[in-house]
Design a protein around this motif. Structure first.
Motif, PDB file in Angstrom:
ATOM      1  N   ARG A  87       2.386   1.827  -3.444  1.00 43.61           N
ATOM      2  CA  ARG A  87       1.392   2.379  -4.371  1.00 43.61           C
ATOM      3  C   ARG A  87       1.276   3.887  -4.187  1.00 43.61           C
ATOM      4  N   VAL A 113       0.851  -1.202   0.000  1.00 40.20           N
ATOM      5  CA  VAL A 113       0.000   0.000   0.000  1.00 40.20           C
ATOM      6  C   VAL A 113       0.884   1.248   0.000  1.00 40.20           C
ATOM      7  N   TYR A 137      -8.123   3.622   1.714  1.00 39.72           N
ATOM      8  CA  TYR A 137      -6.725   3.256   1.933  1.00 39.72           C
ATOM      9  C   TYR A 137      -5.832   4.477   2.174  1.00 39.72           C
ATOM     10  N   ARG A 141      -8.963  -0.607 -10.403  1.00 38.96           N
ATOM     11  CA  ARG A 141      -9.139  -0.215  -9.010  1.00 38.96           C
ATOM     12  C   ARG A 141      -8.288   1.017  -8.718  1.00 38.96           C
TER      13      ARG A 141
HETATM   14  C1  IPM Z   1      -4.567  -6.643  -2.616  1.00 37.59           C
HETATM   15  C2  IPM Z   1      -4.320  -7.012  -1.192  1.00 37.59           C
HETATM   16  C3  IPM Z   1      -3.766  -5.792  -0.444  1.00 37.59           C
HETATM   17  C4  IPM Z   1      -4.822  -4.706  -0.518  1.00 37.59           C
HETATM   18  C5  IPM Z   1      -3.312  -6.064   0.988  1.00 37.59           C
HETATM   19  C6  IPM Z   1      -2.249  -7.118   1.036  1.00 37.59           C
HETATM   20  C7  IPM Z   1      -2.858  -4.825   1.695  1.00 37.59           C
HETATM   21  O1  IPM Z   1      -5.486  -7.493  -0.611  1.00 37.59           O
HETATM   22  O2  IPM Z   1      -3.605  -6.250  -3.306  1.00 37.59           O
HETATM   23  O3  IPM Z   1      -5.702  -6.739  -3.069  1.00 37.59           O
HETATM   24  O4  IPM Z   1      -5.709  -4.652   0.332  1.00 37.59           O
HETATM   25  O5  IPM Z   1      -4.764  -3.906  -1.434  1.00 37.59           O
END
Ligand code: IPM
Ligand code: MG
Length: 378
Positions: free
Chosen positions: A105, A102, A144, A137
């Motif tokens: 990203r 995260v 997040y 997405r």
């Molecule tokens: C995803 C995973 C991640 C997210 C986790 C590991 C933080 O579930 O890449 O979909 O929630 O984005």
């Protein structure tokens, strides 16, 4: 001779090592490795435990030198459990575990999380054989964003109560009995994920883009997304915009998944819906992701680190091999990417080489070898 590409290889932990090793074999076999220098980086649970940081600065620096990265998997645990596993010298220092993927990203502004879900012919795990959809997405904001509190600071509660009538009914709670996670959308964030999805749909030839939100209840954030989608779609006359609420989408994906092309949604909804979509085409063993920004990208399997399978050479590496294929596409190595995908598709179609999720007992390494074999004989 200097190599054409620098690629950061971040296996992570858990079964990350196994699946990345499998993908590297495929990259070697397809000839990509002749053009690429691979820089291995430290990331994951081991570094959290030892250094109190699952994404060391040296790894961030390494990534800055690279064109893109292939990432395996990482274990994430809730707050208290994470602290309990820290090197004793680092406890009581107030360190808080964060998810390195995260963070990557957000740090590298990898705003698109592209998750293709394609039913490869002959996969006995397919829910239907005619599914070919792609989830876009949003990858840097929304739920997040990490702007959250527990307990809620008094000043925050006051600002909310002073500015929003609906916050008033929470005022009587003790601050330690309140938790808030914010869902922040920016117009820029919304526009760029929408635009990327529409560009992609046009280029690949999908007819529809479905914006998946919940504007009837989450009026301001989901509302912004849908309002912007209606504006932007005007630039794409070949596309039809569908608007579906997230709850209904969860149902429609089971009912008529073959009807959908590109789905575009915010971070948390995309997290959920992409797991559901993955299950329709074989499950997480087949689901790959590209975290893509304007200049940098990190490719990964959608699955996690599957701690219970560590050291068993057992899990399906196809998700990571397809992530490597996405990487080749992004680098514009289209032919090489196609070769990898064809080999994966052939192995699936043949149905002889099956990892445990496919009802067989082929190992991770044997699956990689079977795919390499197809490449060599193509
Ligand atoms: C995803 C995973 C991640 C997210 C986790 C590991 C933080 O579930 O890449 O979909 O929630 O984005
Ligand atoms: Mg997820």
């Amino acid at each position: 001779m200097p190599k054409r590409y620098k690629i950061a290889i971040l296996p992570g932990d858990g079964i990350g090592d196994d699946v990345v090793e499998a993908a590297m074999k495929v990259l070697d076999t397809v000839g990509f490795s002749n053009q690429a220098e691979y820089l291995y980086g430290d990331i994951g649970w081991e570094f959290w435990k030892a250094e109190g940081n699952p994404l060391p600065d040296r790894t961030i620096e390494l990534l800055k030198e690279c064109n893109c990265s292939l990432f395996g998997a990482i274990t994430s645990k809730p707050k208290e459990e994470a602290v309990a596993e820290l090197n004793p010298e680092l406890r009581n220092k107030g360190l808080i575990y964060f998810s390195p993927i995260v963070k990557l990203r957000q740090l590298f502004d990898l705003y698109v999380n592209l998750r293709p879900c394609k039913a490869y012919p002959g996969n006995i795990l397919n829910y239907r054989d005619d599914i070919d959809l792609v989830v876009f997405r949003e990858n840097t904001e929304g739920l997040y964003s990490g702007v959250e509190w527990h307990p809620v600071p008094e000043a925050v509660m006051k600002v909310l109560a002073d500015n929003h009538p609906k916050a008033k009914r929470f005022e009587d709670f003790a601050l330690e009995d309140l938790a808030i996670s914010t869902r922040i959308f920016t117009r820029k964030g919304v526009q760029r994920i929408l635009r990327s999805s529409m560009e992609y749909a046009t280029k690949v030839g999908y007819k529809t883009v479905t914006v998946v939100e919940k504007p009837n209840v989450i009026r301001e954030t989901s509302g912004l997304m849908v309002r912007e989608a209606r504006k932007l779609i005007k630039d794409y006359p070949s596309l039809e915009l569908w608007e579906t609420n997230i709850d209904a989408m969860a149902m429609w994906l089971i009912k008529n998944p073959q009807d959908y092309g590109v789905l575009v949604t915010s971070n948390m909804f995309g997290d959920i819906i992409s797991d559901e979509a993955a299950q329709l085409v074989g499950g997480l063993g087949f689901a790959c992701s590209g975290n893509i920004g304007d200049k940098m990208a990190v490719f990964e399997p959608t699955h996690g680190s599957a701690p219970k399978y560590v050291g068993q050479n057992k899990v399906n590496p196809i998700a990571t091999i397809l992530a490597a294929k996405m990487m080749l596409d992004w680098l514009n190595e289209k032919e090489t990417a196609q070769q990898v995908e064809n080999a994966v598709a052939e192995v699936i179609k043949e149905g002889k080489t099956r990892t445990y999720d496919m009802g067989g007992n082929t190992s991770t390494t044997e699956m990689a070898d079977a795919i390499c074999n197809k490449i060599e004989n193509s």
